[in-house]
Design a protein around this motif. Structure first.
Motif, PDB file in Angstrom:
ATOM      1  N   VAL A 112      31.829  -3.443  12.925  1.00 40.02           N
ATOM      2  CA  VAL A 112      31.362  -2.157  12.657  1.00 40.02           C
ATOM      3  C   VAL A 112      30.399  -2.046  13.362  1.00 40.02           C
ATOM      4  CG1 VAL A 112      29.527  -1.721  11.010  1.00 40.02           C
ATOM      5  CG2 VAL A 112      32.553  -1.442  10.095  1.00 40.02           C
ATOM      6  N   GLY A 113      29.828  -3.256  13.240  1.00 45.68           N
ATOM      7  CA  GLY A 113      28.238  -4.020  13.326  1.00 45.68           C
ATOM      8  C   GLY A 113      27.799  -3.431  15.296  1.00 45.68           C
ATOM      9  N   ALA A 114      29.402  -3.547  15.979  1.00 44.02           N
ATOM     10  CA  ALA A 114      29.543  -3.345  17.174  1.00 44.02           C
ATOM     11  C   ALA A 114      28.560  -1.929  17.068  1.00 44.02           C
ATOM     12  CB  ALA A 114      29.868  -3.939  17.986  1.00 44.02           C
ATOM     13  N   LEU A 115      29.843  -0.740  16.720  1.00 47.75           N
ATOM     14  CA  LEU A 115      28.811   0.060  16.683  1.00 47.75           C
ATOM     15  C   LEU A 115      27.925   1.057  16.508  1.00 47.75           C
ATOM     16  CD1 LEU A 115      32.617   2.516  15.869  1.00 47.75           C
ATOM     17  CD2 LEU A 115      31.542   1.779  17.910  1.00 47.75           C
ATOM     18  N   PRO A 145      30.387   7.110  13.357  1.00 51.28           N
ATOM     19  CA  PRO A 145      32.398   6.120  13.821  1.00 51.28           C
ATOM     20  C   PRO A 145      32.835   4.865  12.964  1.00 51.28           C
ATOM     21  CG  PRO A 145      31.363   7.089  15.932  1.00 51.28           C
ATOM     22  CD  PRO A 145      30.622   7.638  15.024  1.00 51.28           C
ATOM     23  N   ALA A 146      31.114   4.372  13.104  1.00 56.75           N
ATOM     24  CA  ALA A 146      30.556   3.444  12.494  1.00 56.75           C
ATOM     25  C   ALA A 146      30.543   3.108  11.065  1.00 56.75           C
ATOM     26  CB  ALA A 146      29.163   2.570  12.830  1.00 56.75           C
ATOM     27  N   LEU A 147      30.677   4.578  10.238  1.00 56.58           N
ATOM     28  CA  LEU A 147      31.125   4.648   9.155  1.00 56.58           C
ATOM     29  C   LEU A 147      32.410   4.540   8.982  1.00 56.58           C
ATOM     30  CD1 LEU A 147      29.040   5.185   6.119  1.00 56.58           C
ATOM     31  CD2 LEU A 147      29.464   7.922   6.813  1.00 56.58           C
ATOM     32  N   VAL A 148      32.876   5.140   9.661  1.00 58.14           N
ATOM     33  CA  VAL A 148      34.745   5.226   9.461  1.00 58.14           C
ATOM     34  C   VAL A 148      35.207   3.664   9.940  1.00 58.14           C
ATOM     35  CG1 VAL A 148      36.665   6.350  10.529  1.00 58.14           C
ATOM     36  CG2 VAL A 148      35.304   7.765  10.818  1.00 58.14           C
ATOM     37  N   LEU A 149      34.779   3.138  10.246  1.00 56.13           N
ATOM     38  CA  LEU A 149      35.266   1.972  10.322  1.00 56.13           C
ATOM     39  C   LEU A 149      34.881   0.967   8.663  1.00 56.13           C
ATOM     40  CD1 LEU A 149      34.268   0.308  13.633  1.00 56.13           C
ATOM     41  CD2 LEU A 149      36.933  -0.096  12.639  1.00 56.13           C
ATOM     42  N   ARG A 150      33.602   0.926   8.289  1.00 62.44           N
ATOM     43  CA  ARG A 150      33.178   0.937   7.382  1.00 62.44           C
ATOM     44  C   ARG A 150      33.835   0.708   5.864  1.00 62.44           C
ATOM     45  NH1 ARG A 150      28.807  -2.248   6.611  1.00 62.44           N
ATOM     46  NH2 ARG A 150      27.622  -0.871   8.838  1.00 62.44           N
ATOM     47  N   ALA A 151      34.749   2.077   6.152  1.00 64.32           N
ATOM     48  CA  ALA A 151      35.347   2.534   5.387  1.00 64.32           C
ATOM     49  C   ALA A 151      37.210   1.706   5.354  1.00 64.32           C
ATOM     50  CB  ALA A 151      35.821   4.332   5.251  1.00 64.32           C
ATOM     51  N   ASP A 204      29.278  12.896   4.961  1.00 63.94           N
ATOM     52  CA  ASP A 204      29.168  11.683   5.595  1.00 63.94           C
ATOM     53  C   ASP A 204      29.144  11.564   6.502  1.00 63.94           C
ATOM     54  OD1 ASP A 204      28.591  11.594   2.561  1.00 63.94           O
ATOM     55  OD2 ASP A 204      30.792  10.128   2.311  1.00 63.94           O
ATOM     56  N   LEU A 205      29.743  12.241   7.306  1.00 59.59           N
ATOM     57  CA  LEU A 205      30.262  11.973   8.589  1.00 59.59           C
ATOM     58  C   LEU A 205      28.953  13.089   9.750  1.00 59.59           C
ATOM     59  CD1 LEU A 205      33.769  11.829   8.569  1.00 59.59           C
ATOM     60  CD2 LEU A 205      31.861   9.827   9.227  1.00 59.59           C
TER      61      LEU A 205
END
Length: 176
Positions: free
Chosen positions: A75-78, A86-92, A160-161
């Motif tokens: 998440v941090g990298a994105l 895409p970071a939000l998807v990873l956060r989910a 959200d996306l």
């Protein structure tokens, strides 16, 4: 490499990513993190399945914590390269794994398959961004929805996306 990928989050203004070099640099590590997280989740799900008849609480949740940590780093990298959607998807995905840490009985093979599918979709999306394809993070909504359902989220919505900040239009300005 130049791209016109627009992204935003609630706390930042819209901007355009013109240098995809940082994404190219982190993509390989991101794939490794996703693969490692998926392997750890599968390992835990196998162990939990064999323990269901016995004592699930005795099953060590270290694999879940490893998966959560790998997703958190991704998440941090994105976010660092400016890809908030895409970071939000990873956060989910991270939130779903956190729910597994709290309630290990929910970490099933089906749940892990949803997270793995989301990681495949995310990798494919990021490869498309690097290939300079016109993509919207909203295309990740089916996977986003699936992992938020695993996390038992209160609200799940494709907006959200959406890569643009939503705001009301002042009709007084439009009508004059």
């Amino acid at each position: 490499m130049h791209s016109m990928v627009t992204t935003s989050s609630a706390s930042e203004t819209d901007f355009v990513i013109t240098d995809l070099g940082p994404l190219a640099w982190v993509l390989d590590e991101l794939r490794k993190s996703l693969e490692g997280a998926t392997k750890a989740l599968k390992r835990f799900a196998r162990e939990a399945e064999t323990a269901r008849g016995a004592d699930l609480a005795a099953t060590d949740a270290i694999q879940l914590r490893i998966a959560r940590q790998q997703l958190h780093q991704a998440v941090g990298a994105l976010e660092m390269v400016g890809l908030a959607g895409p970071a939000l998807v990873l956060r989910a995905m991270e939130a779903a794994v956190q729910k597994f840490v709290q309630q290990p009985e929910h970490c099933s093979k089906d749940a892990v398959a949803k997270i793995e599918y989301a990681s495949f979709a995310l990798s494919e999306y990021l490869e498309g961004v690097l290939a300079d394809k016109a993509l919207s993070p909203v295309s990740l909504f089916p996977q986003y929805r699936d992992v938020l359902e695993l996390a038992r989220a209160d609200r799940i919505h494709p907006a959200d996306l959406w890569p643009f900040e939503w705001h009301w239009i002042d009709l007084r300005c439009v009508l004059t």
